[in-house]
Write an enzyme that holds these catalytic residues in place. Structure first.
Site, mmCIF file in Angstrom:
data_model
loop_
_atom_site.group_PDB
_atom_site.id
_atom_site.type_symbol
_atom_site.label_atom_id
_atom_site.label_comp_id
_atom_site.label_asym_id
_atom_site.label_seq_id
_atom_site.Cartn_x
_atom_site.Cartn_y
_atom_site.Cartn_z
ATOM 1 C CB SER A 1 -0.886 0.042 1.397
ATOM 2 O OG SER A 1 -1.582 1.094 1.475
ATOM 3 C CE1 TYR B 1 -5.041 -1.625 4.834
ATOM 4 C CE2 TYR B 1 -3.905 0.480 4.266
ATOM 5 C CZ TYR B 1 -4.452 -0.787 4.079
ATOM 6 O OH TYR B 1 -4.432 -1.212 2.404
#
Length: 258
Positions: free
Chosen positions: A150, A163
């Site tokens: 990501s 995350y």
């Protein structure tokens, strides 16, 4: 391979068997359909089957679609997923570690109840799957492991430290596996998507101010569409990328340059 031997056939995945975790929704669906369009058969492991859309899209492109209900956060389930893929499709040539969750809370409220499941799904399950697949690929002469990282592998994770931690961990894990498996014919790489128009970003896109702030960082001046990831997926899954090892391919419309 010599220059004279280069052909677009190197991008073909005909005869390959691919596992895509979370491959029936969101970005996972794009990965599944891309692999099928290039000739692969696709084994999707997820908590719940979708409405049939992914199966239809895979089969329309000539691919075989297999599905397994699996909670990959549970120890031992990833090994079952790999074994089931081999049983049904005959091999495991490609693994796309796509499944992930993102739970949000302000830093003072972000506790172990939020942290633990994200580590289990986003990082530990990916490791277990790569371990099982990597052993088989090494013994079989090669394969492709694609981890989904990501932008937050490189940036802070406001409202979700887990995350950011798991996606940064995916990059480190990718490089560590590359270091050991590249010499055995297994390419381990990652794709780092930017801001994409999926269910997980729906609230941000619906907020005009928040959406504007995102777009101001994207030179392409638009949110990504899941289809924007399909070419990168086929490249990293194919023989065309046989000398690409331990790389993180950012697909973000240019977000990181601003």
């Amino acid at each position: 391979m010599k220059i004279e031997e280069f052909s677009t056939d190197l991008f073909s995945l005909k005869g390959r068997a691919a596992i895509v975790t979370g491959g029936n929704t969101g970005l996972g669906r794009a990965f599944s359909v891309a692999l099928a369009a290039a000739g692969a058969d696709v084994f999707v492991a997820a908590l719940a089957e979708d409405d049939g859309t992914t199966r239809r899209l895979v089969e329309e492109r000539g691919g075989r679609y297999e599905f397994m209900t699996a909670d990959i956060s549970q120890r031992g389930i990833p090994a079952q997923v790999v074994a089931e893929c081999v049983d049904r499709l005959g091999s495991i040539d490609i693994l796309v570690n796509s499944a992930g969750i993102c739970l949000l809370a302000d830093v003072e409220d972000f506790n172990r109840e939020l942290w633990d499941p994200m580590l289990a799904v986003n990082l530990t399950a990916a490791f277990e799957l790569a371990h099982e697949a990597g052993v088989r690929m090494s013994a079989g002469g090669g394969g492709k492991i694609i981890n989904i990282a990501s932008l937050f592998s490189f940036l802070g994770g406001r409202s979700s430290p887990a995350y950011a931690a798991t996606k940064a961990g995916m990059v480190g894990f990718t490089k560590a596996y590359c270091d050991e498996l590249a010499g055995r014919g297994v390419q381990v790489n990652a794709i780092a998507p930017g801001y994409f128009a999926t269910a997980i970003t729906e609230a941000t896109r619906a907020d005009d101010d928040a959406s504007r702030r995102v777009l101001e960082h994207i030179p392409a001046d638009r949110w990504g569409d899941p289809a924007d990831l399909m070419g990168a997926t086929v490249f990293l899954a194919s023989r065309a990328s046989d000398y690409v090892n331990g790389h993180v391919l950012v697909v973000d419309g240019g977000y990181l340059v601003r």
